[in-house]
Design an enzyme around this catalytic site. Sequence first.
Site, PDB file in Angstrom:
ATOM      1  CG  HIS A 156      -1.776  -1.066   1.589  1.00  0.00           C
ATOM      2  ND1 HIS A 156      -2.999  -1.142   1.285  1.00  0.00           N
ATOM      3  CD2 HIS A 156      -1.742  -2.311   2.099  1.00  0.00           C
ATOM      4  CE1 HIS A 156      -3.676  -2.225   1.527  1.00  0.00           C
ATOM      5  NE2 HIS A 156      -2.750  -2.841   2.105  1.00  0.00           N
ATOM      6  CE1 TYR A 202      -2.490   0.553   4.313  1.00  0.00           C
ATOM      7  CE2 TYR A 202      -1.571   2.483   5.748  1.00  0.00           C
ATOM      8  CZ  TYR A 202      -2.207   2.154   4.719  1.00  0.00           C
ATOM      9  OH  TYR A 202      -2.898   3.037   3.802  1.00  0.00           O
ATOM     10  CG  HIS A 249      -5.344  -1.346  -1.714  1.00  0.00           C
ATOM     11  ND1 HIS A 249      -5.584  -0.499  -0.754  1.00  0.00           N
ATOM     12  CD2 HIS A 249      -6.831  -1.998  -1.837  1.00  0.00           C
ATOM     13  CE1 HIS A 249      -6.876  -0.436  -0.576  1.00  0.00           C
ATOM     14  NE2 HIS A 249      -7.623  -1.217  -1.059  1.00  0.00           N
ATOM     15  CE  LYS A 270      -8.927   2.812  -1.981  1.00  0.00           C
ATOM     16  NZ  LYS A 270      -8.797   3.091  -0.640  1.00  0.00           N
ATOM     17  CB  CYS A 324      -3.790   2.152  -2.859  1.00  0.00           C
ATOM     18  SG  CYS A 324      -2.704   1.433  -1.356  1.00  0.00           S
TER      19      CYS A 324
END
Length: 138
Positions: A10, A38, A114, A122, A124
Amino acid sequence: MRSIKYLVLHCTATPQNTTIESIKNYWKNTLGWKSPGYHFMIKADGEVVNTLPIEQISNGVAGYNTPSIHISYIGGVDQNEKPIDNRTDAQKASQIKLLKELRKKFPNAEIKGHRDFPKVNKACPSFDVKAWLKSINF
């Protein structure tokens, strides 16, 4: 110990000088999360901070948290909050070292970004994890 299927990379989607404490406060006070997003966060200088024991479940990818360990670098956006791979060399080195350590414990775990999970919309971690892993012969 949980059965680990994924090691997930991430970015925090914040400036690189954002503090871990401010990120944790955002999760708790804005998002209402009881657990961090995380297990590990990597500062711009490469320091790896364990924010949650790997035995516990974090909030990294909706629907995939139980079998995952989540690793984030601080950064991932430019000054206009647009996605950018702005990992420092120290962050990259720490990612590699941490991934190697975790692969020893979980040799069958798949390393993914991710954004590589279904229904994730997204950028990420703001870089292509598979291409990066190939480029470093991981």
